[in-house]
Design a protein around this motif. Sequence first.
Motif, PDB file in Angstrom:
ATOM      1  N   SER A 176       8.960   2.631 -14.812  1.00  0.00           N
ATOM      2  CA  SER A 176       8.293   3.786 -15.419  1.00  0.00           C
ATOM      3  C   SER A 176       7.634   4.663 -14.363  1.00  0.00           C
ATOM      4  O   SER A 176       6.469   5.041 -14.479  1.00  0.00           O
ATOM      5  N   LEU A 177       8.382   4.978 -13.346  1.00  0.00           N
ATOM      6  CA  LEU A 177       7.833   5.731 -12.224  1.00  0.00           C
ATOM      7  C   LEU A 177       7.384   7.129 -12.639  1.00  0.00           C
ATOM      8  O   LEU A 177       8.020   7.781 -13.464  1.00  0.00           O
ATOM      9  N   LYS A 178       6.287   7.551 -12.034  1.00  0.00           N
ATOM     10  CA  LYS A 178       5.703   8.848 -12.293  1.00  0.00           C
ATOM     11  C   LYS A 178       5.747   9.694 -11.030  1.00  0.00           C
ATOM     12  O   LYS A 178       5.882   9.173  -9.927  1.00  0.00           O
ATOM     13  N   LEU A 179       5.590  10.991 -11.199  1.00  0.00           N
ATOM     14  CA  LEU A 179       5.590  11.895 -10.053  1.00  0.00           C
ATOM     15  C   LEU A 179       4.520  11.500  -9.046  1.00  0.00           C
ATOM     16  O   LEU A 179       4.743  11.589  -7.832  1.00  0.00           O
ATOM     17  N   GLU A 180       3.377  11.054  -9.529  1.00  0.00           N
ATOM     18  CA  GLU A 180       2.280  10.688  -8.646  1.00  0.00           C
ATOM     19  C   GLU A 180       2.509   9.394  -7.877  1.00  0.00           C
ATOM     20  O   GLU A 180       1.701   9.021  -7.029  1.00  0.00           O
ATOM     21  N   ASP A 181       3.602   8.703  -8.165  1.00  0.00           N
ATOM     22  CA  ASP A 181       3.953   7.517  -7.400  1.00  0.00           C
ATOM     23  C   ASP A 181       4.648   7.876  -6.095  1.00  0.00           C
ATOM     24  O   ASP A 181       4.897   6.999  -5.263  1.00  0.00           O
ATOM     25  N   THR A 182       4.984   9.128  -5.917  1.00  0.00           N
ATOM     26  CA  THR A 182       5.634   9.573  -4.694  1.00  0.00           C
ATOM     27  C   THR A 182       4.730   9.310  -3.497  1.00  0.00           C
ATOM     28  O   THR A 182       3.590   9.764  -3.453  1.00  0.00           O
ATOM     29  N   ALA A 183       5.248   8.575  -2.532  1.00  0.00           N
ATOM     30  CA  ALA A 183       4.462   8.209  -1.356  1.00  0.00           C
ATOM     31  C   ALA A 183       5.331   7.400  -0.406  1.00  0.00           C
ATOM     32  O   ALA A 183       6.431   6.983  -0.755  1.00  0.00           O
ATOM     33  N   VAL A 184       4.807   7.179   0.771  1.00  0.00           N
ATOM     34  CA  VAL A 184       5.393   6.206   1.674  1.00  0.00           C
ATOM     35  C   VAL A 184       4.756   4.865   1.333  1.00  0.00           C
ATOM     36  O   VAL A 184       3.535   4.748   1.309  1.00  0.00           O
ATOM     37  N   TYR A 185       5.573   3.876   1.074  1.00  0.00           N
ATOM     38  CA  TYR A 185       5.088   2.559   0.693  1.00  0.00           C
ATOM     39  C   TYR A 185       5.163   1.614   1.881  1.00  0.00           C
ATOM     40  O   TYR A 185       6.190   1.513   2.548  1.00  0.00           O
TER      41      TYR A 185
ATOM     42  N   PHE B 208       0.852  -1.177   0.000  1.00  0.00           N
ATOM     43  CA  PHE B 208       0.000   0.000   0.000  1.00  0.00           C
ATOM     44  C   PHE B 208       0.889   1.228   0.000  1.00  0.00           C
ATOM     45  O   PHE B 208       2.082   1.138   0.290  1.00  0.00           O
ATOM     46  N   ARG B 209       0.299   2.365  -0.320  1.00  0.00           N
ATOM     47  CA  ARG B 209       1.087   3.595  -0.290  1.00  0.00           C
ATOM     48  C   ARG B 209       0.229   4.742   0.194  1.00  0.00           C
ATOM     49  O   ARG B 209      -0.988   4.733   0.070  1.00  0.00           O
ATOM     50  N   GLN B 210       0.890   5.738   0.741  1.00  0.00           N
ATOM     51  CA  GLN B 210       0.196   6.914   1.244  1.00  0.00           C
ATOM     52  C   GLN B 210       0.980   8.159   0.860  1.00  0.00           C
ATOM     53  O   GLN B 210       2.107   8.353   1.307  1.00  0.00           O
ATOM     54  N   ALA B 211       0.359   8.980   0.039  1.00  0.00           N
ATOM     55  CA  ALA B 211       0.953  10.233  -0.381  1.00  0.00           C
ATOM     56  C   ALA B 211       0.586  11.326   0.617  1.00  0.00           C
ATOM     57  O   ALA B 211      -0.402  11.201   1.349  1.00  0.00           O
TER      58      ALA B 211
ATOM     59  N   GLU C 182      -8.386  -5.423   5.632  1.00  0.00           N
ATOM     60  CA  GLU C 182      -8.291  -6.871   5.697  1.00  0.00           C
ATOM     61  C   GLU C 182      -6.861  -7.367   5.866  1.00  0.00           C
ATOM     62  O   GLU C 182      -6.609  -8.565   5.807  1.00  0.00           O
ATOM     63  N   PHE C 183      -5.942  -6.453   6.077  1.00  0.00           N
ATOM     64  CA  PHE C 183      -4.556  -6.813   6.362  1.00  0.00           C
ATOM     65  C   PHE C 183      -4.280  -6.610   7.842  1.00  0.00           C
ATOM     66  O   PHE C 183      -4.752  -5.644   8.445  1.00  0.00           O
ATOM     67  N   ASP C 184      -3.543  -7.529   8.405  1.00  0.00           N
ATOM     68  CA  ASP C 184      -3.404  -7.612   9.851  1.00  0.00           C
ATOM     69  C   ASP C 184      -2.111  -7.040  10.419  1.00  0.00           C
ATOM     70  O   ASP C 184      -2.073  -6.625  11.572  1.00  0.00           O
ATOM     71  N   TYR C 185      -1.069  -7.030   9.631  1.00  0.00           N
ATOM     72  CA  TYR C 185       0.218  -6.534  10.092  1.00  0.00           C
ATOM     73  C   TYR C 185       0.819  -5.587   9.068  1.00  0.00           C
ATOM     74  O   TYR C 185       0.640  -5.765   7.866  1.00  0.00           O
ATOM     75  N   TRP C 186       1.557  -4.612   9.571  1.00  0.00           N
ATOM     76  CA  TRP C 186       2.106  -3.570   8.710  1.00  0.00           C
ATOM     77  C   TRP C 186       3.557  -3.272   9.033  1.00  0.00           C
ATOM     78  O   TRP C 186       3.971  -3.328  10.190  1.00  0.00           O
ATOM     79  N   GLY C 187       4.293  -2.937   7.993  1.00  0.00           N
ATOM     80  CA  GLY C 187       5.649  -2.473   8.179  1.00  0.00           C
ATOM     81  C   GLY C 187       5.663  -1.001   8.531  1.00  0.00           C
ATOM     82  O   GLY C 187       4.618  -0.351   8.616  1.00  0.00           O
ATOM     83  N   GLN C 188       6.845  -0.471   8.714  1.00  0.00           N
ATOM     84  CA  GLN C 188       6.982   0.934   9.124  1.00  0.00           C
ATOM     85  C   GLN C 188       6.897   1.901   7.953  1.00  0.00           C
ATOM     86  O   GLN C 188       6.732   3.108   8.159  1.00  0.00           O
ATOM     87  N   GLY C 189       7.017   1.395   6.750  1.00  0.00           N
ATOM     88  CA  GLY C 189       6.950   2.227   5.571  1.00  0.00           C
ATOM     89  C   GLY C 189       8.316   2.651   5.077  1.00  0.00           C
ATOM     90  O   GLY C 189       9.258   2.794   5.848  1.00  0.00           O
ATOM     91  N   THR C 190       8.426   2.848   3.774  1.00  0.00           N
ATOM     92  CA  THR C 190       9.651   3.344   3.173  1.00  0.00           C
ATOM     93  C   THR C 190       9.292   4.415   2.147  1.00  0.00           C
ATOM     94  O   THR C 190       8.361   4.257   1.364  1.00  0.00           O
TER      95      THR C 190
ATOM     96  N   ARG D 166      -4.264   6.176   2.758  1.00  0.00           N
ATOM     97  CA  ARG D 166      -3.485   5.043   2.302  1.00  0.00           C
ATOM     98  C   ARG D 166      -4.278   4.273   1.249  1.00  0.00           C
ATOM     99  O   ARG D 166      -5.470   4.020   1.415  1.00  0.00           O
ATOM    100  N   GLU D 167      -3.623   3.889   0.156  1.00  0.00           N
ATOM    101  CA  GLU D 167      -4.299   3.222  -0.933  1.00  0.00           C
ATOM    102  C   GLU D 167      -3.603   1.927  -1.326  1.00  0.00           C
ATOM    103  O   GLU D 167      -2.393   1.766  -1.154  1.00  0.00           O
ATOM    104  N   PHE D 168      -4.379   1.034  -1.887  1.00  0.00           N
ATOM    105  CA  PHE D 168      -3.887  -0.254  -2.327  1.00  0.00           C
ATOM    106  C   PHE D 168      -2.985  -0.119  -3.540  1.00  0.00           C
ATOM    107  O   PHE D 168      -3.252   0.675  -4.438  1.00  0.00           O
TER     108      PHE D 168
END
Length: 124
Positions: A85-94, A37-40, A110-118, A45-47
């Motif tokens: 082929s990364l785009k500017l709009e791909d900028t986010a914490v993943y 997932f990512r969050q700009a 529906e996801f139970d565990y999460w990382g800290q993000g990168t 946060r989006e799938f």
Amino acid sequence: QVQLVESGGGLVQAGGSLRLSCAASGRTFSTQTMGWFRQAPGKEREFVAAISWGGVSIYYADSVKGRFTISRDNAKNTVSLQMNSLKLEDTAVYYCALRRTPSPSRSLHEFDYWGQGTQVTVSS
């Protein structure tokens, strides 16, 4: 308890590529669904992508289809996201996420565990 640790984020120019990895430790990994997932800034946060425990079922967000590839290596307890082929709009914490069922899902609820993000930053 499950621990997820992402790596591979950074700064890349538009059109470039980046590969994210997520290492899982703790509870059983092989039968569980993994996702990204990512969050700009200023957005929810989006799938991005998800892969079933067997690697057969894969989901992608429409915004990344044809550009991103999710894969997993159960022997190494890792899941990766190859981003091309990364785009500017791909900028986010993943964020790497784990679901405790073998079937993939697009819903973060529906996801139970999460990382800290990168952080992934795409520049012009």
